[in-house]
Scaffold this motif. Structure first.
Motif, PDB file in Angstrom:
ATOM      1  N   ARG A 259      -7.763  10.755   0.738  1.00 29.90           N
ATOM      2  CA  ARG A 259      -7.767   9.138   0.682  1.00 29.90           C
ATOM      3  C   ARG A 259      -7.058   8.907   1.842  1.00 29.90           C
ATOM      4  NH1 ARG A 259      -8.853   5.837  -3.634  1.00 29.90           N
ATOM      5  NH2 ARG A 259      -8.563   4.229  -1.986  1.00 29.90           N
TER       6      ARG A 259
ATOM      7  N   GLN B 176      -5.257   2.349   1.960  1.00 29.36           N
ATOM      8  CA  GLN B 176      -6.376   1.684   1.216  1.00 29.36           C
ATOM      9  C   GLN B 176      -6.224   1.907  -0.388  1.00 29.36           C
ATOM     10  OE1 GLN B 176      -9.214  -0.176   2.606  1.00 29.36           O
ATOM     11  NE2 GLN B 176      -7.580   0.274   4.199  1.00 29.36           N
TER      12      GLN B 176
ATOM     13  N   CYS C 155      -7.286   0.297   8.540  1.00 25.64           N
ATOM     14  CA  CYS C 155      -8.441   1.277   8.143  1.00 25.64           C
ATOM     15  C   CYS C 155      -9.429   1.596   9.376  1.00 25.64           C
ATOM     16  CB  CYS C 155      -9.292   0.711   6.874  1.00 25.64           C
ATOM     17  SG  CYS C 155     -10.353   2.111   6.170  1.00 25.64           S
TER      18      CYS C 155
ATOM     19  N   PRO D 208     -12.588   6.661  -2.514  1.00 26.65           N
ATOM     20  CA  PRO D 208     -12.546   5.933  -1.178  1.00 26.65           C
ATOM     21  C   PRO D 208     -13.836   4.976  -1.242  1.00 26.65           C
ATOM     22  CG  PRO D 208     -13.399   8.095  -0.611  1.00 26.65           C
ATOM     23  CD  PRO D 208     -12.957   8.107  -2.064  1.00 26.65           C
ATOM     24  N   SER D 209     -13.601   3.839  -0.592  1.00 32.67           N
ATOM     25  CA  SER D 209     -14.712   2.874  -0.259  1.00 32.67           C
ATOM     26  C   SER D 209     -15.602   3.356   0.827  1.00 32.67           C
ATOM     27  CB  SER D 209     -14.364   1.410   0.107  1.00 32.67           C
ATOM     28  OG  SER D 209     -13.811   1.488   1.239  1.00 32.67           O
ATOM     29  N   MET D 210     -16.794   2.846   0.930  1.00 32.87           N
ATOM     30  CA  MET D 210     -17.580   3.411   1.977  1.00 32.87           C
ATOM     31  C   MET D 210     -16.961   3.182   3.394  1.00 32.87           C
ATOM     32  SD  MET D 210     -21.683   2.302   1.958  1.00 32.87           S
ATOM     33  CE  MET D 210     -22.674   3.453   1.216  1.00 32.87           C
ATOM     34  N   MET D 211     -16.430   2.217   3.754  1.00 31.59           N
ATOM     35  CA  MET D 211     -15.472   2.152   4.966  1.00 31.59           C
ATOM     36  C   MET D 211     -14.633   3.324   5.020  1.00 31.59           C
ATOM     37  SD  MET D 211     -13.726  -1.290   6.443  1.00 31.59           S
ATOM     38  CE  MET D 211     -12.352  -1.176   5.486  1.00 31.59           C
ATOM     39  N   GLU D 212     -13.981   3.439   3.948  1.00 36.53           N
ATOM     40  CA  GLU D 212     -12.955   4.463   4.171  1.00 36.53           C
ATOM     41  C   GLU D 212     -13.485   5.848   4.367  1.00 36.53           C
ATOM     42  OE1 GLU D 212      -9.285   6.226   1.160  1.00 36.53           O
ATOM     43  OE2 GLU D 212     -10.212   4.563   0.566  1.00 36.53           O
ATOM     44  N   GLU D 213     -14.466   6.307   3.673  1.00 33.57           N
ATOM     45  CA  GLU D 213     -15.426   7.336   3.838  1.00 33.57           C
ATOM     46  C   GLU D 213     -15.445   7.522   5.224  1.00 33.57           C
ATOM     47  OE1 GLU D 213     -18.545   8.174   1.153  1.00 33.57           O
ATOM     48  OE2 GLU D 213     -17.508   8.014  -0.487  1.00 33.57           O
ATOM     49  N   ASP D 214     -16.159   6.537   5.855  1.00 34.44           N
ATOM     50  CA  ASP D 214     -16.324   6.641   7.353  1.00 34.44           C
ATOM     51  C   ASP D 214     -15.257   6.930   8.057  1.00 34.44           C
ATOM     52  OD1 ASP D 214     -19.222   5.933   6.652  1.00 34.44           O
ATOM     53  OD2 ASP D 214     -19.084   3.723   7.223  1.00 34.44           O
TER      54      ASP D 214
ATOM     55  N   THR E 255       0.764  -1.001   0.138  1.00 35.69           N
ATOM     56  CA  THR E 255      -0.061  -0.041  -0.070  1.00 35.69           C
ATOM     57  C   THR E 255       0.766   1.181   0.216  1.00 35.69           C
ATOM     58  OG1 THR E 255      -0.018  -0.022   2.610  1.00 35.69           O
ATOM     59  CG2 THR E 255      -1.728  -1.325   1.331  1.00 35.69           C
TER      60      THR E 255
END
Length: 106
Positions: A83, A87, A44, A64-70, A23
């Motif tokens: 970001r 991730q 994350c 970003p994914s939903m989890m990353e956005e959170d 990463t």
């Protein structure tokens, strides 16, 4: 090896080489990039590896994914290009990637 450049808030550029499959966060830690804290080690769950993807790269890297956005809710000074570097998986297409390190992490 894929080249990734980390730009510090004062404009200093840190050029690194990353292994595909790793990463962006792991690359930063292995190269001692200041400002990437990565308290959770890439799970994350902390937002302390927050970066801004350079405008020339945002489309290629994607959002970003939903989890990353959170988790980004816990980062300071979140922007559209924000970001979590834990991730972003390194791949050949990211050769030359430029990310900017915020002045402060969560």
């Amino acid at each position: 090896m894929t080249k990734i450049t980390f730009v510090q808030q004062d404009g200093v550029r840190i050029d690194t080489e990353a292994e595909n499959g790793s990463t962006v966060m792991e690359t930063a830690i292995m190269n001692g990039v200041p400002g990437i804290v990565a308290e959770c080690g890439g799970a994350c769950t902390c937002a302390t590896c927050h970066v801004y993807v350079d405008n020339d790269w945002t489309e290629k890297v994607g959002g970003p994914s939903m989890m990353e956005e959170d988790m980004l809710d816990f980062a300071f000074d979140v922007k559209e290009a924000s970001r979590l570097s834990c991730q972003i998986k390194v791949k050949d297409e990211f050769d030359g990637l430029v990310v900017h390190v915020p002045g402060r992490q969560g």
